[in-house]
Write an enzyme that holds these catalytic residues in place. Structure first.
Site, PDB file in Angstrom:
ATOM      1  N   GLY A  38      -9.795   6.749  -4.669  1.00  0.00           N
ATOM      2  CA  GLY A  38      -8.465   6.263  -4.313  1.00  0.00           C
ATOM      3  C   GLY A  38      -8.449   4.758  -4.085  1.00  0.00           C
ATOM      4  O   GLY A  38      -9.385   4.182  -3.518  1.00  0.00           O
ATOM      5  N   ASP A  45      -6.735   3.034  -2.014  1.00  0.00           N
ATOM      6  CA  ASP A  45      -6.768   2.683  -0.591  1.00  0.00           C
ATOM      7  C   ASP A  45      -8.192   2.686  -0.050  1.00  0.00           C
ATOM      8  O   ASP A  45      -8.574   1.842   0.768  1.00  0.00           O
ATOM      9  CB  ASP A  45      -5.879   3.636   0.217  1.00  0.00           C
ATOM     10  CG  ASP A  45      -6.204   5.104  -0.010  1.00  0.00           C
ATOM     11  OD1 ASP A  45      -6.884   5.451  -1.005  1.00  0.00           O
ATOM     12  OD2 ASP A  45      -5.774   5.939   0.815  1.00  0.00           O
ATOM     13  N   ASP A  83       0.862  -1.182   0.000  1.00  0.00           N
ATOM     14  CA  ASP A  83       0.000   0.000   0.000  1.00  0.00           C
ATOM     15  C   ASP A  83       0.897   1.229   0.000  1.00  0.00           C
ATOM     16  O   ASP A  83       1.662   1.442   0.953  1.00  0.00           O
ATOM     17  CB  ASP A  83      -0.911  -0.009   1.239  1.00  0.00           C
ATOM     18  CG  ASP A  83      -1.734   1.258   1.351  1.00  0.00           C
ATOM     19  OD1 ASP A  83      -2.197   1.764   0.311  1.00  0.00           O
ATOM     20  OD2 ASP A  83      -1.925   1.752   2.490  1.00  0.00           O
TER      21      ASP A  83
END
Length: 248
Positions: free
Chosen positions: A104, A106, A7
């Site tokens: 996004g 994430d 990540d």
């Protein structure tokens, strides 16, 4: 066989080794800004080159320049690198928003990791403080507000006399000096922001949500959240793990 996932955030890069059951085995962190230093990049990434890992690596990234550097490094060493948006994510979670390409990676993964709760709000204390809403197992949108650290830095850089400080728990609602006053302002200001946003979302949708806190200030603010909540610092990595298992 072990697997590697990562990540890449604005503040921090997390690389995690998963075991054969796609459970987190090890996690390694690096400040994102350090990946642009050749020595730091090699020192951080070399440890993974030497391990016995599946040659497919899955990443979530919101920092294109950092992802490009890391991707190039791993490809050079015989790996295939994939970003989650290269996959058909909608096979594992329904997403109902207007512009998917603006969401996004994430935040998508936070939703994937939390979709088992049916109704959940994931609050991520990152560079921005984000709220992602899963309703009936569907990602339906979210809220983005200024991040705590970014706000502290901006206040310091925009003023002549206000200092940098480390946020900490307090009992009083005000301070006896500048640093205490700043600390009180950020604690009570963000407490109000967090609780008000949760209340607004719950009221508008008429749903009671599981509240999941993650990111740098998750543990600190758990005390100030008026709704029942849990802290999970690995929620994004768990989302990548689930995606790898189901789509690769």
């Amino acid at each position: 066989m072990n697997y590697l996932v990562g990540d890449i955030g604005n503040t921090l890069i997390k690389l995690s080794i998963l075991d054969s059951n796609f459970k987190i085995k090890e996690i390694y962190n690096l400040e994102t800004k350090k990946i642009f230093k050749i020595s730091s990049k090699k020192q951080f990434l070399n440890k993974f080159i030497k391990k016995k890992l599946n040659k497919k690596i899955l990443f979530s990234s919101v920092v294109p320049k950092a992802y490009k550097l890391i991707k190039k490094y791993f490809i050079k060493n015989g790996f295939k690198v994939i970003e989650i948006k290269d996959l058909k994510i909608k096979k594992i979670i329904k997403i109902k928003i207007k512009k998917y390409n603006q969401l996004g990676s994430d935040r998508i993964l936070n939703a994937i990791a939390s979709s088992n709760y049916k109704n959940a709000i994931v609050i991520d204390f990152g560079t921005a403080t984000t709220f992602d809403i899963i309703k009936n197992g569907i990602y339906v949108g979210g809220v983005i507000s200024p991040g705590v650290n970014l706000s502290i830095l901006n206040l310091n850089s925009s003023t002549a006399l206000l200092p940098l400080f480390n946020l900490r728990k307090i009992k009083k609602s005000y301070g006896k000096n500048t640093q205490e006053a700043l600390n009180a302002g950020f604690i009570w200001g963000y407490q109000g922001l967090i609780n008000n946003i949760i209340k607004k979302i719950s009221s508008k949708t008429k749903v009671n949500y599981k509240i999941i806190l993650t990111g740098g200030y998750a543990k600190l603010f758990k005390k100030y959240v008026k709704f029942k909540s849990i802290v999970d610092q690995n929620v994004t990595i768990k989302g990548i793990s689930k995606t790898y298992k189901e789509l690769l």
